[in-house]
Design a protein around this motif. Structure first.
Motif, PDB file in Angstrom:
ATOM      1  N   MET A   1     -64.784 -46.109 -28.964  1.00 45.61           N
ATOM      2  CA  MET A   1     -63.384 -45.695 -29.151  1.00 45.61           C
ATOM      3  C   MET A   1     -63.332 -44.386 -29.937  1.00 45.61           C
ATOM      4  N   SER A   2     -62.517 -43.428 -29.513  1.00 44.55           N
ATOM      5  CA  SER A   2     -62.400 -42.149 -30.204  1.00 44.55           C
ATOM      6  C   SER A   2     -61.701 -42.346 -31.542  1.00 44.55           C
ATOM      7  N   LYS A   3     -61.764 -41.342 -32.385  1.00 44.62           N
ATOM      8  CA  LYS A   3     -61.161 -41.445 -33.709  1.00 44.62           C
ATOM      9  C   LYS A   3     -59.643 -41.614 -33.622  1.00 44.62           C
ATOM     10  N   ILE A   4     -59.116 -42.347 -34.585  1.00 42.52           N
ATOM     11  CA  ILE A   4     -57.679 -42.582 -34.655  1.00 42.52           C
ATOM     12  C   ILE A   4     -57.028 -41.413 -35.385  1.00 42.52           C
ATOM     13  N   LYS A   5     -56.177 -40.666 -34.675  1.00 40.20           N
ATOM     14  CA  LYS A   5     -55.502 -39.526 -35.289  1.00 40.20           C
ATOM     15  C   LYS A   5     -54.283 -40.020 -36.068  1.00 40.20           C
ATOM     16  N   ALA A   6     -54.272 -39.695 -37.363  1.00 37.59           N
ATOM     17  CA  ALA A   6     -53.249 -40.257 -38.237  1.00 37.59           C
ATOM     18  C   ALA A   6     -52.467 -39.189 -38.990  1.00 37.59           C
ATOM     19  N   LEU A   7     -51.209 -39.531 -39.287  1.00 39.68           N
ATOM     20  CA  LEU A   7     -50.361 -38.737 -40.173  1.00 39.68           C
ATOM     21  C   LEU A   7     -50.099 -39.535 -41.440  1.00 39.68           C
ATOM     22  N   GLU A 117     -57.993 -52.185 -40.005  1.00 40.45           N
ATOM     23  CA  GLU A 117     -58.541 -53.125 -39.016  1.00 40.45           C
ATOM     24  C   GLU A 117     -57.454 -53.600 -38.055  1.00 40.45           C
ATOM     25  N   LYS A 118     -56.271 -53.834 -38.592  1.00 41.43           N
ATOM     26  CA  LYS A 118     -55.160 -54.290 -37.758  1.00 41.43           C
ATOM     27  C   LYS A 118     -54.751 -53.196 -36.775  1.00 41.43           C
ATOM     28  N   VAL A 119     -54.757 -51.951 -37.248  1.00 40.16           N
ATOM     29  CA  VAL A 119     -54.432 -50.816 -36.385  1.00 40.16           C
ATOM     30  C   VAL A 119     -55.447 -50.694 -35.263  1.00 40.16           C
ATOM     31  N   GLN A 120     -56.729 -50.815 -35.609  1.00 39.89           N
ATOM     32  CA  GLN A 120     -57.783 -50.732 -34.600  1.00 39.89           C
ATOM     33  C   GLN A 120     -57.598 -51.798 -33.524  1.00 39.89           C
ATOM     34  N   SER A 121     -57.335 -53.011 -33.953  1.00 39.64           N
ATOM     35  CA  SER A 121     -57.147 -54.108 -33.007  1.00 39.64           C
ATOM     36  C   SER A 121     -55.951 -53.846 -32.107  1.00 39.64           C
ATOM     37  N   TYR A 122     -54.880 -53.352 -32.702  1.00 37.23           N
ATOM     38  CA  TYR A 122     -53.664 -53.046 -31.940  1.00 37.23           C
ATOM     39  C   TYR A 122     -53.927 -51.967 -30.893  1.00 37.23           C
ATOM     40  N   LEU A 123     -54.604 -50.902 -31.291  1.00 38.92           N
ATOM     41  CA  LEU A 123     -54.857 -49.794 -30.370  1.00 38.92           C
ATOM     42  C   LEU A 123     -55.797 -50.206 -29.240  1.00 38.92           C
ATOM     43  N   LYS A 124     -56.704 -51.102 -29.533  1.00 36.50           N
ATOM     44  CA  LYS A 124     -57.622 -51.571 -28.495  1.00 36.50           C
ATOM     45  C   LYS A 124     -56.879 -52.354 -27.423  1.00 36.50           C
ATOM     46  N   THR A 125     -55.908 -53.143 -27.848  1.00 33.14           N
ATOM     47  CA  THR A 125     -55.154 -53.953 -26.882  1.00 33.14           C
ATOM     48  C   THR A 125     -53.989 -53.177 -26.281  1.00 33.14           C
TER      49      THR A 125
END
Length: 274
Positions: A1-7, A117-125
């Motif tokens: 998974m690519s990096k999560i771009k965040a603000l 971790e919750k964000v990662q799981s959300y983005l994966k689904t």
């Protein structure tokens, strides 16, 4: 998974930088911009592919709720939104239901890790539609209310509802009941047990209600209490004048002058700035 771009969106420079420093320990997060306010954040999301927004609640200009609403209406796909708040566990229970997640200030490392971790799981689904529906439900519940009122409700465990304010008020005059459009009301003052509705057509209508009852019926996005015995339509305000005594005076478009009591001064200034 690519990096999560965040603000990171926070009006406090130290809070922005502090959270950015903590996020450096998460290799999967790429903080692309630190935003000092809502408009900057919305612009960034509209012009970049942002996956995640750490969003402060209490900010001048646009508060976090208003930013969330604007993002839900203008950005597709909607980034994951994690609210950042200084309010306690009781207040943020509602955020947990409606937002992807929340973080309390001061930020705890373990809590931040769980949020990531919750964000990662959300983005994966890729459950964007589910998140958007939850967020839409949340922001719908705060439409027409200001930030302080919302936070007070959350702190006491009250449910946020989508309150609809009447477009007109029923006034009994000479044996008849007439409808007075709320948008035409310039200001209201108390006369004993009655409220005097001063309207743009030059007429004054008398309504038998208490100031508190009437204030609850008028949309707080349009009307502001300026004194214990006066309410003003913010669209009718021409200017706010500071007198030599330090007192504030409101001047309406029609030339009417109204004193602003000390206890309502900050609320009036906030209403004028929004």
């Amino acid at each position: 998974m690519s990096k999560i771009k965040a603000l990171i969106v926070d009006d406090e420079p130290l809070a922005r930088k502090g959270l950015a420093v903590r996020l450096k320990s998460f290799s999967q997060i790429d903080v692309v911009e630190l935003c000092a306010g809502g408009e900057q954040a919305i612009d960034a999301c509209q012009n970049q592919d942002i996956d995640l927004v750490f969003l402060d609640i209490q900010m001048p200009g646009m508060n976090g709720f208003e930013v969330a609403r604007a993002l839900s209406e203008s950005v597709k796909p909607l980034p994951a939104i994690v609210f950042v708040t200084a309010f306690d566990q009781y207040a943020v229970q509602a955020f947990e239901i409606h937002a992807l997640d929340y973080i309390l200030k001061p930020v705890d490392d373990n809590r931040l890790e769980k949020a990531v971790e919750k964000v990662q799981s959300y983005l994966k689904t890729q459950q964007d539609n589910i998140h958007k529906k939850k967020l839409a439900s949340f922001v719908a519940g705060i439409t027409g209310n200001n930030c302080e009122e919302i936070l007070k409700k959350l702190a006491t465990g009250d449910t946020l509802v989508d309150k609809k304010y009447p477009e007109s008020l029923a006034v009994k005059e000479q044996g008849e009941i007439i409808r007075v459009a709320t948008a035409t009301i310039q200001w209201v003052d108390a006369a004993g047990d009655y409220m005097c509705l001063h309207c743009s057509d030059g007429q004054t209508h008398i309504l038998r209600k208490t100031m508190k009852e009437l204030e609850q019926e008028l949309d707080p996005a349009l009307f502001v209490r300026v004194h214990r015995s006066a309410i003003v339509n913010t669209k009718q305000i021409s200017k706010l004048v500071t007198q030599s005594s330090g007192e504030y005076l409101l001047v309406l478009d029609n030339g009417q002058e109204l004193k602003v009591s000390r206890s309502y001064r900050d609320k009036v200034k906030a209403a004028l700035a929004s």
